[in-house]
Design an enzyme around this catalytic site. Structure first.
Site, PDB file in Angstrom:
ATOM      1  N   ASN A 385       0.824  -1.201   0.000  1.00 45.82           N
ATOM      2  CA  ASN A 385       0.000   0.000   0.000  1.00 45.82           C
ATOM      3  C   ASN A 385       0.864   1.259   0.000  1.00 45.82           C
ATOM      4  O   ASN A 385       0.873   2.011  -0.960  1.00 45.82           O
ATOM      5  CB  ASN A 385      -0.953   0.009   1.205  1.00 45.82           C
ATOM      6  CG  ASN A 385      -2.074   1.025   1.050  1.00 45.82           C
ATOM      7  OD1 ASN A 385      -1.866   2.138   0.591  1.00 45.82           O
ATOM      8  ND2 ASN A 385      -3.286   0.647   1.442  1.00 45.82           N
ATOM      9  N   ASP A 386       1.620   1.456   1.072  1.00 42.92           N
ATOM     10  CA  ASP A 386       2.397   2.683   1.204  1.00 42.92           C
ATOM     11  C   ASP A 386       3.433   2.837   0.096  1.00 42.92           C
ATOM     12  O   ASP A 386       3.701   3.955  -0.357  1.00 42.92           O
ATOM     13  CB  ASP A 386       3.108   2.714   2.561  1.00 42.92           C
ATOM     14  CG  ASP A 386       2.117   2.736   3.716  1.00 42.92           C
ATOM     15  OD1 ASP A 386       0.999   3.246   3.524  1.00 42.92           O
ATOM     16  OD2 ASP A 386       2.453   2.235   4.803  1.00 42.92           O
ATOM     17  N   VAL A 387       4.042   1.729  -0.359  1.00 38.07           N
ATOM     18  CA  VAL A 387       5.137   1.828  -1.334  1.00 38.07           C
ATOM     19  C   VAL A 387       4.631   2.104  -2.744  1.00 38.07           C
ATOM     20  O   VAL A 387       5.431   2.271  -3.663  1.00 38.07           O
ATOM     21  CB  VAL A 387       6.000   0.540  -1.327  1.00 38.07           C
ATOM     22  CG1 VAL A 387       6.667   0.366   0.021  1.00 38.07           C
ATOM     23  CG2 VAL A 387       5.180  -0.683  -1.696  1.00 38.07           C
TER      24      VAL A 387
END
Length: 459
Positions: A385-387
């Site tokens: 998600n974050d990456v």
């Protein structure tokens, strides 16, 4: 010290160097691990064989107790919990070095003439930094295990409290060199333990793996300093290697995040840290069935798979490998885009996919993956998600702002395999989930991918 002991120390030191060299590449990592283990075993044997060693029975008892605890923990740990194990083991190493330095001081405290200025400086340094490493590593464990919030924790007046505790630790350390008081060193240890907690609390999200690497470097430096206190050359060599490699890795990871180390460690004091990400206000998303995803993947020309922590949680690495093999058999070009800080520790995704025998040649580093995505038909994001969150480029003040990401939004279509619409580890919304070209496949990664595999077979 006999020539035999010196030669054994030399062989063990060479093993440690070969271990680092081997661990620098996936193909030789296993041999590097064995080399390091052989060096450590040789070092223990040499230490036990020296004639001046006292309390051998207690030492062997401690070794047995440690083995009883450590072996099952290491053999039974799941891949998803490996970062937590690394954090604990690292913290215990730093704490052990601090305790050894304090005990060594106590053995000669009755005769201050036996303590040189260099020894006292090394003792103070080991107690201070080792205690910070121990308590800081325990906080990283709690964050990774989600025993506490993974978001940055900023106490009221936290900047001033942390600065005050840091200043107190430095003053105690400086005073502790000439004063040589046991009570002063104990107070220094307690203050340093508090400093370690305050040091890690403001760090959250994808920054935690970088802090683990930095604390690992701290532990290496404390081991080297304790080696100086004990007059053990091998500890100095081993600790220096760990400290240097941990420092280099920390800098490389910070560069991969596109942020300075100071921004990673203290950025929460400058940014406004909000509450949990707001839930989606009934915003529409496009979801698909496994059959829909199978058609999208099966008739693509190029697919880039971006794995994340969710894949590790579901233990779906073997299923994703099976899916990739099926697609390749249909003439689809398949590769894996690996972000440097995907997962919960450096190299987490590499290790996970290696467990499923994914060819190392199929793993693309972030820059290489980004160069391929613009010509990819589908970007399949599994548990990440974050990456891949565009907020890293578009939302100043976000915890991940400035971090280079894998640009899956450049692919013709994006498929997200997620359990829910909950935010990632950094706790912020991902606007890409609501993009018209994004299709969501809800459910456990392993189970969902298994259904996609079955659907591809039936095409």
């Amino acid at each position: 010290m006999s020539n035999g002991v010196l030669f054994g120390d030399l062989i063990a030191a060479v093993c440690f160097i070969l271990a680092l060299k081997g661990l620098s590449a996936p193909r030789t990592a296993r041999y590097g691990n064995w080399a390091g283990a052989a060096g450590a075993a040789l070092a223990v044997i040499i230490s036990l064989s020296t004639g001046h060693l006292q309390h051998v029975g207690l030492i062997l008892l401690a070794v047995v107790i440690g083995a009883v605890i450590g072996v099952p923990a290491a053999t039974r740990v799941k891949m998803t919990a490996m970062p937590q194990l690394v954090a604990i083991f690292n913290g215990v190493g730093g704490g052990a070095a601090a305790v050894v330095a304090l005990v060594e001081f106590l053995t000669v405290a009755h005769n201050s003439s036996l303590i040189s200025a260099g020894d006292q400086v090394a003792t103070v340094f080991t107690i201070l930094v080792g205690s910070v490493s121990f308590s800081g590593s325990m906080i990283t464990f709690a964050k990774l295990q989600e025993l506490m919030t993974t978001r940055p924790v900023v106490l009221p007046a936290g900047r001033w409290i942390s600065s005050g505790v840091f200043a107190a630790a430095i003053v105690l350390g400086i005073v502790g060199v000439p004063v040589r008081s046991t009570g002063l060193l104990v107070v220094l240890m307690l203050v340093s333990l508090g400093l370690g907690v305050l040091f890690v609390l403001p760090v959250g999200g994808a920054d935690v793996p970088i802090v683990i690497s930095l604390l690992n470097a701290f532990t290496g430096l404390t081991v080297a300093a304790s080696g100086y206190v004990l007059g053990n050359t091998l500890l100095i060599v081993a600790g220096t290697l760990v400290g240097a490699s941990g420092t280099i890795l920390t800098r490389l990871m910070a560069a991969a995040m596109g942020r300075p180390i100071t921004g990673i460690l203290f950025g929460a004091f400058r940014a406004q840290v909000g509450g949990p990400a707001a839930a989606a206000e009934n915003r529409p998303v496009r979801s698909g069935t496994p059959e829909d995803i199978a058609i999208l993947l099966g008739y693509a020309r190029k697919v880039i798979i971006v794995p994340g922590y969710g894949l590790a949680v579901a233990q779906g690495q073997h299923t994703i490998r099976e899916l990739a093999d099926l697609l390749a058999a249909r003439g689809v070009k398949v590769a894996y885009g690996i972000h440097p800080v995907a997962g919960r520790m450096p190299g987490h995704m590499n290790v996970l996919l290696a467990e499923a025998n994914v060819p190392y040649e199929a793993l693309l580093e972030m820059d290489e993956a980004n160069s391929e995505l613009s010509s990819a038909d589908v970007a399949l994001v599994v548990g990440a998600n974050d990456v891949v969150n565009p907020a890293a480029k578009t939302t100043p003040g976000a915890p991940i702002y400035g971090m280079p990401i894998i640009n899956v939004d450049q692919a013709a279509a994006v498929v997200f395999c997620k359990r829910s619409l909950r935010p990632g580890f950094a706790g912020i919304e991902n606007e890409l989930l609501y993009d018209p070209k994004t299709t969501l496949l809800f459910g456990d990664a392993k189970e969902s991918l298994g259904k996609v595999v079955a659907a591809v077979k039936s095409l």
